[in-house]
Design an enzyme around this catalytic site. Structure first.
Site, PDB file in Angstrom:
ATOM      1  N   SER A  19       0.799  -1.234   0.000  1.00 45.01           N
ATOM      2  CA  SER A  19       0.000   0.000   0.000  1.00 45.01           C
ATOM      3  C   SER A  19       0.832   1.284   0.000  1.00 45.01           C
ATOM      4  O   SER A  19       1.813   1.400   0.721  1.00 45.01           O
ATOM      5  CB  SER A  19      -0.928   0.012   1.206  1.00 45.01           C
ATOM      6  OG  SER A  19      -1.635   1.227   1.227  1.00 45.01           O
ATOM      7  N   SER A  21      -0.951   4.154   0.518  1.00 48.45           N
ATOM      8  CA  SER A  21      -1.925   5.105   1.089  1.00 48.45           C
ATOM      9  C   SER A  21      -1.338   5.926   2.231  1.00 48.45           C
ATOM     10  O   SER A  21      -1.630   7.119   2.359  1.00 48.45           O
ATOM     11  CB  SER A  21      -3.168   4.363   1.570  1.00 48.45           C
ATOM     12  OG  SER A  21      -3.853   3.843   0.461  1.00 48.45           O
ATOM     13  N   THR A  66      -9.747  -2.382   3.021  1.00 52.46           N
ATOM     14  CA  THR A  66      -9.417  -3.184   1.841  1.00 52.46           C
ATOM     15  C   THR A  66      -9.536  -4.669   2.158  1.00 52.46           C
ATOM     16  O   THR A  66     -10.018  -5.033   3.240  1.00 52.46           O
ATOM     17  CB  THR A  66      -8.012  -2.792   1.282  1.00 52.46           C
ATOM     18  OG1 THR A  66      -7.821  -3.483   0.038  1.00 52.46           O
ATOM     19  CG2 THR A  66      -6.877  -3.133   2.225  1.00 52.46           C
ATOM     20  N   LYS A  70     -13.758  -5.826   3.616  1.00 58.27           N
ATOM     21  CA  LYS A  70     -14.796  -4.945   3.073  1.00 58.27           C
ATOM     22  C   LYS A  70     -16.203  -5.386   3.497  1.00 58.27           C
ATOM     23  O   LYS A  70     -17.058  -4.563   3.778  1.00 58.27           O
ATOM     24  CB  LYS A  70     -14.687  -4.881   1.556  1.00 58.27           C
ATOM     25  CG  LYS A  70     -13.497  -4.028   1.116  1.00 58.27           C
ATOM     26  CD  LYS A  70     -13.510  -3.727  -0.355  1.00 58.27           C
ATOM     27  CE  LYS A  70     -12.420  -2.742  -0.686  1.00 58.27           C
ATOM     28  NZ  LYS A  70     -12.211  -2.527  -2.097  1.00 58.27           N
ATOM     29  N   ALA A 135     -13.815  -4.488  -5.569  1.00 60.18           N
ATOM     30  CA  ALA A 135     -13.417  -3.480  -6.551  1.00 60.18           C
ATOM     31  C   ALA A 135     -14.122  -3.725  -7.888  1.00 60.18           C
ATOM     32  O   ALA A 135     -14.498  -2.772  -8.579  1.00 60.18           O
ATOM     33  CB  ALA A 135     -11.899  -3.505  -6.737  1.00 60.18           C
ATOM     34  N   LEU A 224      -6.052  -2.531 -11.985  1.00 60.74           N
ATOM     35  CA  LEU A 224      -6.243  -1.809 -10.721  1.00 60.74           C
ATOM     36  C   LEU A 224      -5.010  -1.876  -9.831  1.00 60.74           C
ATOM     37  O   LEU A 224      -4.821  -1.045  -8.947  1.00 60.74           O
ATOM     38  CB  LEU A 224      -7.461  -2.359  -9.947  1.00 60.74           C
ATOM     39  CG  LEU A 224      -8.775  -1.610 -10.174  1.00 60.74           C
ATOM     40  CD1 LEU A 224      -9.242  -1.738 -11.605  1.00 60.74           C
ATOM     41  CD2 LEU A 224      -9.859  -2.090  -9.214  1.00 60.74           C
TER      42      LEU A 224
HETATM   43  P1  NAP Z   1     -11.332  -9.034  -3.646  1.00 59.45           P
HETATM   44  O1  NAP Z   1     -12.613  -8.553  -3.052  1.00 59.45           O
HETATM   45  O2  NAP Z   1     -10.543 -10.083  -2.972  1.00 59.45           O
HETATM   46  O3  NAP Z   1     -11.673  -9.521  -5.135  1.00 59.45           O
HETATM   47  C1  NAP Z   1     -10.747 -10.108  -5.995  1.00 59.45           C
HETATM   48  C2  NAP Z   1     -11.465 -11.232  -6.711  1.00 59.45           C
HETATM   49  O4  NAP Z   1     -10.604 -11.756  -7.719  1.00 59.45           O
HETATM   50  C3  NAP Z   1     -11.819 -12.404  -5.790  1.00 59.45           C
HETATM   51  O5  NAP Z   1     -13.135 -12.818  -6.039  1.00 59.45           O
HETATM   52  C4  NAP Z   1     -10.800 -13.461  -6.201  1.00 59.45           C
HETATM   53  O6  NAP Z   1     -11.260 -14.781  -5.971  1.00 59.45           O
HETATM   54  C5  NAP Z   1     -10.682 -13.181  -7.677  1.00 59.45           C
HETATM   55  N1  NAP Z   1      -9.497 -13.759  -8.286  1.00 59.45           N
HETATM   56  C6  NAP Z   1      -8.281 -14.024  -7.735  1.00 59.45           C
HETATM   57  N2  NAP Z   1      -7.439 -14.549  -8.647  1.00 59.45           N
HETATM   58  C7  NAP Z   1      -8.139 -14.627  -9.818  1.00 59.45           C
HETATM   59  C8  NAP Z   1      -7.821 -15.065 -11.138  1.00 59.45           C
HETATM   60  N3  NAP Z   1      -6.610 -15.559 -11.443  1.00 59.45           N
HETATM   61  N4  NAP Z   1      -8.771 -14.988 -12.087  1.00 59.45           N
HETATM   62  C9  NAP Z   1     -10.002 -14.519 -11.804  1.00 59.45           C
HETATM   63  N5  NAP Z   1     -10.377 -14.097 -10.575  1.00 59.45           N
HETATM   64  C10 NAP Z   1      -9.444 -14.128  -9.586  1.00 59.45           C
HETATM   65  O7  NAP Z   1     -10.351  -7.784  -3.889  1.00 59.45           O
HETATM   66  P2  NAP Z   1     -10.755  -6.284  -4.277  1.00 59.45           P
HETATM   67  O8  NAP Z   1     -10.961  -5.466  -3.078  1.00 59.45           O
HETATM   68  O9  NAP Z   1     -11.852  -6.369  -5.287  1.00 59.45           O
HETATM   69  O10 NAP Z   1      -9.390  -5.766  -4.935  1.00 59.45           O
HETATM   70  C11 NAP Z   1      -8.892  -6.337  -6.130  1.00 59.45           C
HETATM   71  C12 NAP Z   1      -7.594  -5.645  -6.520  1.00 59.45           C
HETATM   72  O11 NAP Z   1      -7.839  -4.281  -6.837  1.00 59.45           O
HETATM   73  C13 NAP Z   1      -6.556  -5.624  -5.384  1.00 59.45           C
HETATM   74  O12 NAP Z   1      -5.276  -5.830  -5.935  1.00 59.45           O
HETATM   75  C14 NAP Z   1      -6.644  -4.221  -4.842  1.00 59.45           C
HETATM   76  O13 NAP Z   1      -5.451  -3.777  -4.256  1.00 59.45           O
HETATM   77  C15 NAP Z   1      -6.952  -3.449  -6.118  1.00 59.45           C
HETATM   78  N6  NAP Z   1      -7.613  -2.166  -5.862  1.00 59.45           N
HETATM   79  C16 NAP Z   1      -6.978  -1.050  -6.316  1.00 59.45           C
HETATM   80  C17 NAP Z   1      -7.567   0.179  -6.105  1.00 59.45           C
HETATM   81  C18 NAP Z   1      -6.881   1.414  -6.614  1.00 59.45           C
HETATM   82  O14 NAP Z   1      -7.205   2.500  -6.133  1.00 59.45           O
HETATM   83  N7  NAP Z   1      -5.995   1.309  -7.567  1.00 59.45           N
HETATM   84  C19 NAP Z   1      -8.790   0.275  -5.431  1.00 59.45           C
HETATM   85  C20 NAP Z   1      -9.418  -0.910  -5.004  1.00 59.45           C
HETATM   86  C21 NAP Z   1      -8.793  -2.132  -5.227  1.00 59.45           C
HETATM   87  P3  NAP Z   1     -10.797 -15.507  -4.579  1.00 59.45           P
HETATM   88  O15 NAP Z   1     -11.337 -14.640  -3.480  1.00 59.45           O
HETATM   89  O16 NAP Z   1     -11.432 -16.842  -4.698  1.00 59.45           O
HETATM   90  O17 NAP Z   1      -9.290 -15.516  -4.618  1.00 59.45           O
END
Ligand code: NAP
Length: 293
Positions: A19, A21, A66, A70, A135, A224
């Site tokens: 992070s 942040s 995060t 969430k 996200a 992202l």
């Molecule tokens: P999350 O709630 O854990 O969602 C990620 C999803 O992706 C989960 O359902 C996960 O499944 C799935 N996944 C994992 N590996 C995969 C693959 N190879 N193929 C397809 N699906 C897969 O996480 P999130 O909060 O949505 O965040 C996702 C990413 O976005 C993180 O890296 C976060 O840091 C980033 N993000 C960035 C910002 C920004 O401001 N740039 C803002 C928000 C989030 P499982 O749970 O079964 O592993």
């Protein structure tokens, strides 16, 4: 003489190594001479309920949330009634005290929307989203609001892909969004926009999401993930001639909004942006010899 206590803000999640942040918000507090500190709260799952129950006692004034907390945090907050998205989707990434009560907000939506629109006109375009977590909900909502033509969604957990597509169809009746049960089903060759909303790419050992030849030059690829600045996916996309963006701009814009929610002051964009840029890791896949995948 009265001394005002330092206000504490922070990010709750696990892990938080990647992070930026804290650096971004602490630079903003310093620039505006606000007596506050942003900390990274890497909380174990067994401790998270106690941590959230003691926010006031620990002088915590606001948090970003995060993975993996969430969902958890929803139990502790009321949702910001001004946001129709929150009422419909219930995805929170920022909490703050509002009228004396802990309240949940989502700044990812506006953050992603603003950053994407600066680089890509989504109207009428065909989109694919990887991931169906918190996200991805924000991404799918933004893309449907911005009137993309259609969206395909793939998550390793097929139930989550179906849930997100059902949710979007309910909010936007008649909109075309469909879950697919393998990555090839995203049909990236026919798409204009590919968004990675999974954490794949954060770690050096993470696999490549696509093979060379599956991406093409008419694609805009938005990852992202922002640390590393160039994920394997973005490197592969660049090699295919696609336009690319990492999620650093989204981080900046969502952070600026959280800052305003917490402090009531406009966030100092320049200082926050400079701090983020100075922390970026150098591109890794920039030579012909070093292939990303
Ligand atoms: P999350 O709630 O854990 O969602 C990620 C999803 O992706 C989960 O359902 C996960 O499944 C799935 N996944 C994992 N590996 C995969 C693959 N190879 N193929 C397809 N699906 C897969 O996480 P999130 O909060 O949505 O965040 C996702 C990413 O976005 C993180 O890296 C976060 O840091 C980033 N993000 C960035 C910002 C920004 O401001 N740039 C803002 C928000 C989030 P499982 O749970 O079964 O592993």
């Amino acid at each position: 003489m009265t001394f005002l206590k330092k206000r504490i803000y922070g990010l709750i999640g696990l892990p938080l190594k990647h992070s930026f942040s804290a650096a971004m918000h602490n630079a903003a507090f310093k620039a505006l001479k606000i007596n506050a500190e942003y900390r990274l709260f890497e909380i174990r799952p067994q401790d998270v309920d106690d941590f959230l129950a003691q926010l006031d006692k620990n002088n915590i004034n606001g948090l970003n949330v995060t993975i993996p907390y969430k969902e958890k945090v929803l139990k502790f907050v009321k949702l910001d009634q001004e946001s129709s998205f929150l009422r419909q989707v219930q995805a929170v990434n920022t909490i703050a005290k509002k009228d004396g009560a802990w309240t949940g907000f989502n700044t990812d939506i506006a953050g992603f929307s603003r950053h994407l629109k600066e680089q890509f006109d989504p109207v009428g375009k065909k989109a694919a989203i990887l991931g169906a977590g918190g996200a991805a909900k924000a991404v799918a909502y933004v893309l449907a609001s911005l009137k993309v033509d259609s969206i395909s969604v793939f998550d390793v957990d097929h139930q989550k892909s179906s849930k997100i597509t059902d949710m979007i169809k309910e909010i936007f009746p008649g909109f075309t969004i469909y879950p697919v049960d393998k990555i090839e089903g995203l049909e990236v060759k026919d798409k204009d926009l590919l968004v990675n909303a999974t954490p794949v790419g954060l770690k050096e050992e993470d696999p490549c999401l696509f093979k060379s030849g599956q991406l093409h030059s008419n694609l805009f690829v938005y990852d992202l993930v922002y640390n590393p600045a160039q994920t394997k996916l973005l490197a592969l996309a660049e090699r295919a001639g696609a336009r690319v963006s990492n999620g650093l701009g989204m981080l900046l814009y969502q952070g600026m909004l959280s800052f305003r929610i917490w402090t009531g002051q406009e966030a100092p964009r320049q200082v926050m942006e400079e701090t983020l840029n100075s922390g970026l890791s150098v591109k890794k896949y920039n030579s012909k010899k070093e292939k990303p995948c």
